[in-house]
Design an enzyme around this catalytic site. Structure first.
Site, PDB file in Angstrom:
ATOM      1  CG  PHE A  19      -3.522  47.304  -1.458  1.00  0.00           C
ATOM      2  CD1 PHE A  19      -3.366  47.584  -2.821  1.00  0.00           C
ATOM      3  CD2 PHE A  19      -4.783  47.437  -0.889  1.00  0.00           C
ATOM      4  CE1 PHE A  19      -4.455  47.989  -3.592  1.00  0.00           C
ATOM      5  CE2 PHE A  19      -5.870  47.839  -1.651  1.00  0.00           C
ATOM      6  CZ  PHE A  19      -5.703  48.113  -2.996  1.00  0.00           C
ATOM      7  N   PRO A  55      10.105  54.138  20.007  1.00  0.00           N
ATOM      8  CG  PRO A  55       8.339  55.032  21.261  1.00  0.00           C
ATOM      9  CD  PRO A  55       9.352  53.926  21.260  1.00  0.00           C
ATOM     10  CB  THR A 114     -11.556  50.810   8.966  1.00  0.00           C
ATOM     11  OG1 THR A 114     -12.613  50.107   8.291  1.00  0.00           O
ATOM     12  CG2 THR A 114     -11.550  50.383  10.418  1.00  0.00           C
ATOM     13  CE1 TYR A 139      -8.431  46.131   9.796  1.00  0.00           C
ATOM     14  CE2 TYR A 139     -10.614  46.997   9.335  1.00  0.00           C
ATOM     15  CZ  TYR A 139      -9.258  47.011   9.112  1.00  0.00           C
ATOM     16  OH  TYR A 139      -8.722  47.907   8.239  1.00  0.00           O
ATOM     17  CE  LYS A 143      -7.302  50.708  10.764  1.00  0.00           C
ATOM     18  NZ  LYS A 143      -5.899  51.062  10.389  1.00  0.00           N
TER      19      LYS A 143
END
Ligand SMILES: O=c1ccn([C@@H]2O[C@H](COP(=O)(O)OP(=O)(O)O[C@H]3O[C@H](CO)[C@@H](O)[C@H](O)[C@H]3O)[C@@H](O)[C@H]2O)c(=O)[nH]1
Length: 312
Positions: A19, A55, A114, A139, A143
Site C-alpha cells: 500500500f 543479503p 511508526t 508492532y 518496529k
C-alpha cells in the site's frame, strides 16, 4: 525517446508493491528518479522474498540498478504475532543493512518506522521526536527494534516515524480499508451496509498516503542522517468522523455497530494510542516537507479506486 535520468537519482523501493510502497514508487518517478520495486509478488520489478533471500541477492539488485538510495517499506504485519513481525521487520532490516554494506556503492537508506514506537502521550501533547520510547504492543516493539538496528549501524540513513495514512489501495485490514471494502460489498449486492467495528474512540493524525510518499522522497534527498523524523499532518481527527466521511463519500446507506473485539488478533496495532497528533515541525525544518492534501481527497480517491478496481 527515453527520459534522461540523473545518475544520482536511482532508488530501490523494498515493499514497493504494498500500500505505502506503491505510492512511494510513484512519488519518486514523479520527482524524476529512476525507481525500481522489490517485492514478493510478480507485480514487483524484482521478485525477492526479503525474509528469505540472503543479503547478497539484494546487494546484486542494488548494484544492477546502480542505486543511490533504498527505501525500506517492506513487512507484513496484519494479524501476525510478535515473532513473525520481528522477522518481517528486524530480520529484514538487518539484511537490508548488510546488503547496503555489500553493494558496490552504499545507498542512502530511508527506513519507514511508526509513531507507535513511542509510548502513549497525554491528550493535547503533540508527538515530538524526544517523546519517550515505550512501545505498548508487539508492532511498536518490533518496529522500534528495526529502527534501533538502523541507528546503531552508523549508516547514511534516516528513519521516518509515520502516523496513519489513507488513500488508494488502503489495506483491507486497516480501519478505513475494512470500512471501504464493506461499503463496496454493499454496492455490489445492492444493499445497505452493516459495519461491525471496535469502539471508535480514537482521535488520530491521518495523512494522505501520497503526502507520506512525498515525505519519503524528501528524506531521500535531504542531508539529515542518523536520526528520526516524525511524519504527520499536525492535526488530530476523531476516527468516528473519518468513518462517517467515508460512508458519505460512498453514498452507501450504512449502520455502524460498535463492539469490543472478540480476540486479540482482531485488535488494531495502534489500539493503544487513543489521542495522537504529530508535531510536524522537524519534518518541515529537516526535510522541507509538509502535508498538503486534504483527508477528503484521500477518502474520495480511495473510494474511486475501489470502484474502479471492482469494474476492472
Ligand atoms: O474497528 C476498529 C478498528 C480500528 N480502530 C482504531 O482506529 C485507529 C486506526 O486503526 P488501524 O487502521 O487498524 O491502524 P493502526 O492500528 O493505527 O496502525 C496503523 O497506523 C500506524 C501508525 O499510527 C502504522 O504504523 C501502521 O502501519 C498502520 O497499520 C486505531 O486507533 C484503532 O484503535 C477502531 O476504533 N475500531
Amino acid at each position: 525517446m527515453r527520459a534522461h535520468h540523473d545518475p544520482e537519482k536511482r532508488v530501490v523501493v523494498l515493499g514497493g508493491t504494498g500500500f505505502v510502497g506503491r505510492h512511494v514508487h510513484a512519488a519518486f518517478a514523479a520527482a524524476g528518479w529512476e525507481a525500481l520495486t522489490v517485492g514478493r509478488t510478480a507485480a514487483a520489478d524484482v521478485a525477492l522474498d526479503l525474509t528469505a533471500a540472503p543479503p547478497r541477492a539484494l546487494a546484486a539488485a542494488l548494484d544492477r540498478h546502480r542505486a543511490t538510495a533504498v527505501v525500506n517499506a517492506a513487512g507484513d504485519y496484519w494479524g501476525l504475532g510478535e515473532e513473525r513481525m520481528r522477522h518481517s521487520f528486524v530480520t529484514v532490516t538487518e539484511r537490508v543493512l548488510a546488503a547496503a554494506d555489500l553493494a558496490a556503492r552504499r545507498p542512502r537508506l530511508v527506513q519507514l518506522g511508526t509513531v507507535l514506537e513511542y509510548g502513549p502521550l497525554p491528550e493535547g501533547r503533540p508527538l515530538t521526536e524526544d517523546a519517550p520510547i515505550d512501545p505498548v504492543g508487539g508492532y511498536g516493539r518490533t518496529k522500534y527494534a528495526a529502527t534501533r538496528a538502523v541507528l546503531d549501524a552508523d549508516a547514511d540513513a534516516v528513519v521516518l516515524r509515520v502516523t496513519n495514512s489513507v488513500g488508494p489501495g488502503a489495506h483491507p485490514s486497516s480501519l478505513l480499508g475494512k470500512v471501504g471494502h464493506a461499503l463496496l460489498d454493499a454496492v455490489r449486492r445492492g444493499r445497505s451496509a452493516t459495519l461491525e467495528l471496535a469502539p471508535l474512540r480514537a482521535v488520530r493524525d491521518y495523512l494522505d498516503v501520497r503526502d507520506l510518499a512525498e515525505a519519503v522522497v524528501a528524506a531521500a534527498g535531504a542531508d539529515a542522517s542518523g536520526r528520526v523524523v516524525n511524519i504527520g499532518t499536525g492535526r488530530a481527527v476523531p476516527i468516528r468522523r473519518l468513518v462517517g466521511d467515508l460512508i458519505e463519500v460512498s453514498g452507501v446507506r450504512a449502520e455502524i455497530v460498535e463492539r469490543e473485539p472478540a480476540s486479540a488478533a482482531q485488535v488494531s496495532p495502534g489500539a493503544i494510542a487513543e489521542w495522537l497528533q504529530v508535531d510536524p515541525a522537524t519534518a518541515r525544518r529537516v526535510l522541507g516537507w509538509t502535508a498538503r492534501r486534504t483527508l477528503r481527497d484521500a477518502l474520495d480517491d480511495f473510494w474511486k479506486d475501489l470502484l474502479d478496481g471492482a469494474r476492472r
